[in-house]
Scaffold this motif. Structure first.
Motif, short mmCIF file in Angstrom:
data_model
loop_
_atom_site.label_atom_id
_atom_site.label_comp_id
_atom_site.label_asym_id
_atom_site.label_seq_id
_atom_site.Cartn_x
_atom_site.Cartn_y
_atom_site.Cartn_z
N SER A 144 21.51 6.75 29.35
CA SER A 144 20.12 7.18 29.25
C SER A 144 19.78 7.43 27.79
N ASP A 145 18.50 7.34 27.45
CA ASP A 145 18.08 7.62 26.07
C ASP A 145 18.47 9.04 25.67
N GLU A 146 18.39 9.97 26.63
CA GLU A 146 18.74 11.36 26.35
C GLU A 146 20.22 11.50 26.00
N ARG A 202 32.70 15.40 29.84
CA ARG A 202 32.27 14.84 31.12
C ARG A 202 30.77 14.58 31.05
N VAL A 203 30.34 13.58 31.81
CA VAL A 203 28.93 13.20 31.83
C VAL A 203 28.48 13.03 33.28
N PRO A 204 27.33 13.60 33.66
CA PRO A 204 26.82 13.39 35.03
C PRO A 204 26.31 11.97 35.23
N PHE A 205 26.37 11.51 36.47
CA PHE A 205 25.95 10.15 36.81
C PHE A 205 24.75 10.18 37.75
N GLN A 206 23.90 9.18 37.59
CA GLN A 206 22.82 8.92 38.54
C GLN A 206 22.96 7.49 39.03
N TYR A 207 23.00 7.33 40.35
CA TYR A 207 23.13 6.00 40.94
C TYR A 207 21.75 5.36 41.05
N SER A 248 24.83 17.23 29.19
CA SER A 248 23.82 17.42 30.24
C SER A 248 23.08 16.13 30.60
N ALA A 249 22.98 15.19 29.66
CA ALA A 249 22.25 13.95 29.93
C ALA A 249 23.12 12.98 30.74
N SER A 250 22.49 12.04 31.40
CA SER A 250 23.17 11.21 32.41
C SER A 250 23.49 9.81 31.93
N ILE A 251 24.47 9.23 32.63
CA ILE A 251 24.70 7.79 32.63
C ILE A 251 24.15 7.25 33.95
N TYR A 252 23.48 6.09 33.89
CA TYR A 252 23.00 5.44 35.09
C TYR A 252 24.03 4.41 35.57
N HIS A 253 24.40 4.50 36.84
CA HIS A 253 25.20 3.44 37.47
C HIS A 253 24.21 2.44 38.04
N ASP A 254 24.07 1.29 37.38
CA ASP A 254 22.97 0.37 37.68
C ASP A 254 23.52 -1.03 37.92
#
Length: 259
Positions: free
Chosen positions: A93-95, A113-118, A163-169
């Protein structure tokens, strides 16, 4: 994305095999990196052509044996102090890019560690089964091990969260996803059968029942994770995860009934 300068010397590490539908989006968020190391398992689609368009990418081809061995081989090709380990369908993510820019050297921190968003067809879901993962770490403190069909990195030292996310895309065709899941679940079934019961997690014990896990996953994705609020994308994800659990149940039954 404007270029950024980080105090930490970071090299992204990516594994690829026929990732033409995904790799461009991953690389577009890594243009700030001086060098990107890619371990390719002899792709025969457009993956290598896309990689070649990015001058900071170094490609090493290696026959695939396991995810952990591919990653450990990749670590041996990296010279920087820090590694950003990514799958070819991960998109920063840009963040998160800005957070990485703001990181400073701290001798008390060895990894993040980094949170993920699917994402389903590019749109993030409200909630998924993906937990935060260790993706940014000191190279000399890291070592990968296989864990069923997946892999995990062990890091010596202290970890903290970004706190910012990685996208699983992942936008590969559904047929490719089904092919991959079938391979993964063969390995998962072997792990569940060969691991002593007392060493299995509660979730793995549930999966070993062969009946309960698919129903639990469907309810968990739709209601506890809020997938039903994402409309058909939420149903798509819930059906995917349920189907994967049904595949696992079938492979467990196959192994038991064929004895």
């Amino acid at each position: 994305m404007p270029s950024i300068t980080t105090e930490l010397e970071i090299t992204p590490l990516i594994l690829t095999y026929n990732e033409a539908p995904n790799i461009e989006r991953t690389l577009q968020k890594l243009t700030w990196a001086k060098q990107i190391v890619v371990i390719d398992s002899h792709s025969d689609d457009e993956t290598l052509k896309i990689l070649d368009a990015y001058p900071q990418v170094r490609v090493f081809q290696r026959k695939f044996d396991s995810f952990a061995e591919q990653c450990n081989y990749g670590l041996s090709k990296i010279e920087s102090d820090w590694v950003l380990s990514l799958d070819a369908d991960y998109r920063l993510s840009d963040e998160l890019v800005l957070q990485i820019k703001m990181l400073t050297e701290d001798p008390n921190i060895d990894g993040y560690r980094v949170p993920f968003q699917y994402c389903v067809f590019g749109k993030p879901l409200r909630g998924t089964l993906l937990p935060p993962r260790k993706v940014l770490y000191r190279r000399v403190k890291a070592r990968y091990q296989d864990d069923g069909h997946a892999h995990q990195v062990s890091i010596e030292g202290n970890l903290t969260m970004l706190s910012a996310s990685i996208y699983h895309d992942d936008r590969k065709p559904l047929t490719r996803w089904i092919w991959a899941q079938d391979r993964y679940m063969i390995i998962e079934a072997k792990k569940l059968i060969e691991t002593p019961e007392k060493e299995l997690s509660f979730g793995d014990r549930l999966r070993k029942t062969k009946i309960l896990a698919p129903f639990v996953i469907l309810v968990y994705c739709l209601f506890l994770k809020g997938g039903i609020l994402d409309g058909w994308r939420g149903w798509y994800y819930a059906f995917q995860r349920t189907f994967a659990e049904i595949l696992l149940s079938l492979h467990l039954l196959e192994a038991e009934l064929s004895r």
